[in-house]
Design a protein around this motif. Structure first.
Motif, PDB file in Angstrom:
ATOM      1  N   THR A 136       3.092  -4.933 -16.660  1.00 19.76           N
ATOM      2  CA  THR A 136       4.541  -4.846 -16.836  1.00 19.76           C
ATOM      3  C   THR A 136       5.124  -3.744 -15.965  1.00 19.76           C
ATOM      4  O   THR A 136       6.156  -3.932 -15.290  1.00 19.76           O
ATOM      5  N   LEU A 137       4.481  -2.586 -15.961  1.00 21.86           N
ATOM      6  CA  LEU A 137       4.958  -1.469 -15.137  1.00 21.86           C
ATOM      7  C   LEU A 137       4.885  -1.810 -13.647  1.00 21.86           C
ATOM      8  O   LEU A 137       5.746  -1.393 -12.865  1.00 21.86           O
ATOM      9  N   THR A 138       3.885  -2.577 -13.272  1.00 26.90           N
ATOM     10  CA  THR A 138       3.765  -3.018 -11.884  1.00 26.90           C
ATOM     11  C   THR A 138       4.871  -4.003 -11.537  1.00 26.90           C
ATOM     12  O   THR A 138       5.464  -3.935 -10.448  1.00 26.90           O
TER      13      THR A 138
ATOM     14  N   LEU B 172      -2.619  -6.771  -6.840  1.00 30.03           N
ATOM     15  CA  LEU B 172      -1.920  -8.041  -7.053  1.00 30.03           C
ATOM     16  C   LEU B 172      -0.994  -8.422  -5.911  1.00 30.03           C
ATOM     17  O   LEU B 172      -0.737  -9.610  -5.693  1.00 30.03           O
ATOM     18  N   HIS B 173      -0.466  -7.430  -5.196  1.00 26.27           N
ATOM     19  CA  HIS B 173       0.541  -7.677  -4.156  1.00 26.27           C
ATOM     20  C   HIS B 173       0.181  -6.918  -2.875  1.00 26.27           C
ATOM     21  O   HIS B 173       0.937  -6.043  -2.434  1.00 26.27           O
ATOM     22  N   PRO B 174      -0.961  -7.237  -2.278  1.00 31.20           N
ATOM     23  CA  PRO B 174      -1.393  -6.484  -1.095  1.00 31.20           C
ATOM     24  C   PRO B 174      -0.404  -6.550   0.056  1.00 31.20           C
ATOM     25  O   PRO B 174      -0.343  -5.623   0.878  1.00 31.20           O
TER      26      PRO B 174
ATOM     27  N   VAL C 102      -0.294   2.342 -11.663  1.00 27.26           N
ATOM     28  CA  VAL C 102       0.596   1.283 -11.177  1.00 27.26           C
ATOM     29  C   VAL C 102       0.304   0.977  -9.716  1.00 27.26           C
ATOM     30  O   VAL C 102       0.263  -0.198  -9.306  1.00 27.26           O
ATOM     31  N   GLY C 103       0.065   2.010  -8.928  1.00 29.53           N
ATOM     32  CA  GLY C 103      -0.246   1.799  -7.515  1.00 29.53           C
ATOM     33  C   GLY C 103      -1.505   0.975  -7.311  1.00 29.53           C
ATOM     34  O   GLY C 103      -1.559   0.100  -6.436  1.00 29.53           O
ATOM     35  N   GLN C 104      -2.518   1.225  -8.109  1.00 31.47           N
ATOM     36  CA  GLN C 104      -3.753   0.441  -8.009  1.00 31.47           C
ATOM     37  C   GLN C 104      -3.479  -1.033  -8.289  1.00 31.47           C
ATOM     38  O   GLN C 104      -3.973  -1.920  -7.573  1.00 31.47           O
ATOM     39  N   ARG C 105      -2.679  -1.287  -9.326  1.00 34.95           N
ATOM     40  CA  ARG C 105      -2.410  -2.681  -9.693  1.00 34.95           C
ATOM     41  C   ARG C 105      -1.519  -3.353  -8.663  1.00 34.95           C
ATOM     42  O   ARG C 105      -1.710  -4.544  -8.343  1.00 34.95           O
ATOM     43  N   LEU C 106      -0.549  -2.606  -8.150  1.00 39.56           N
ATOM     44  CA  LEU C 106       0.342  -3.148  -7.124  1.00 39.56           C
ATOM     45  C   LEU C 106      -0.443  -3.567  -5.892  1.00 39.56           C
ATOM     46  O   LEU C 106      -0.251  -4.666  -5.343  1.00 39.56           O
ATOM     47  N   ALA C 107      -1.340  -2.695  -5.441  1.00 38.00           N
ATOM     48  CA  ALA C 107      -2.119  -3.002  -4.241  1.00 38.00           C
ATOM     49  C   ALA C 107      -3.129  -4.114  -4.486  1.00 38.00           C
ATOM     50  O   ALA C 107      -3.541  -4.811  -3.547  1.00 38.00           O
TER      51      ALA C 107
END
Length: 261
Positions: free
Chosen positions: A72-74, A107-109, A100-105
């Motif tokens: 959710t935060l991502t 799921l959304h590279p 959040v940065g780990q998940r962003l990179a």
């Protein structure tokens, strides 16, 4: 005041720096707000279009009741990028912001250019640890967790040397909505990215304070081992908020990484 309607909430953000420069998105820790990055603004604004935002549950953003998740935060971060028309950005997050940065990179590279993960972890068990903090906040308010948090976030010498900097962070903690704190504690409690971050392809820098008792150098090394080619910088005489306690060293490490050819 600038708010973006994203992912079902209003998210507060600020933009500064070089408007034609590359974008750098900054994501705050648990129980702080975008002003935790104030020490970096003079240096970062000279090089980047800096976008700071208050995480869901923090600062001037909405704080809905209930458990949040790292996904959710991502999604909030992605929604903010979409709102601002930013296709790709550097990302720098500390503690929860680094999660959040780990998940962003992961799921959304395609959205992440270079990734800076500061004083963070890919897993923060056991769950009982978070139950205790949640119960304190729910029964005593943020006053019930502030003293222990300050002790984890800054070394004793820094607390004695710069009480004004510490007081500013103390105020951020006390002003964090209990619902937002609890919601984000639940997100961290339920997070396990130890396997998923192996998919990250963005050039990555990991920064950690040598004396961080929460997200230790060992946890930083665990992330480094999972992300191919990741660099690790350990800052001396710094606890959890290494960007404040070792401002000059932190700025130099991040800028050197983001501007490397």
């Amino acid at each position: 005041m600038p708010h973006a309607s994203v992912n079902g909430i209003n998210l507060y953000y600020e933009i500064s720096g070089k408007q034609e420069g590359p974008t750098l998105l900054l994501s705050n820790s648990l129980a702080s707000n975008l002003h935790m990055w104030d020490p970096q603004m003079e240096a970062f604004n000279r090089h980047f279009r800096v976008v700071r935002y208050d995480s869901r549950g923090h600062g001037q953003s909405d704080a809905p009741a209930g458990a949040y998740s790292i996904d959710t935060l991502t999604a909030d971060a992605v929604g903010l990028l979409d709102h601002l028309g930013i296709a790709r950005t550097h990302f720098c997050g500390l503690s929860k912001g680094g999660m959040v940065g780990q998940r962003l990179a992961t799921l959304h590279p395609e959205r992440v250019d270079r990734l800076v993960l500061c004083d963070t972890a890919s897993y923060m068990g056991p769950g009982d640890l978070w139950e205790g903090r949640i119960q304190l906040a729910e029964t005593q308010g943020m006053a019930g967790v502030v003293d222990a948090t300050i002790e984890r976030w800054f070394t004793r010498p820094f607390r004695e040397k710069d009480p004004l900097a510490v007081a500013k962070i103390r105020a951020m903690i006390l002003n964090t909505p209990v619902a937002g704190f609890v919601g984000c504690c639940r997100a961290i409690q339920g997070m396990d990215q130890r396997e998923s971050i192996k998919a990250i392809t963005a050039p990555t820098l990991i920064v950690v304070g040598a004396d961080d008792p929460s997200t230790t150098p060992e946890k930083a090394r665990e992330i480094q081992e999972c992300i191919a080619g990741a660099h690790l910088t350990i800052l001396p005489a710094a606890a959890h908020l290494s960007n404040i306690e070792q401002e000059a060293l932190f700025d130099a490490a991040v800028l050197a990484f983001l501007e490397a050819k």
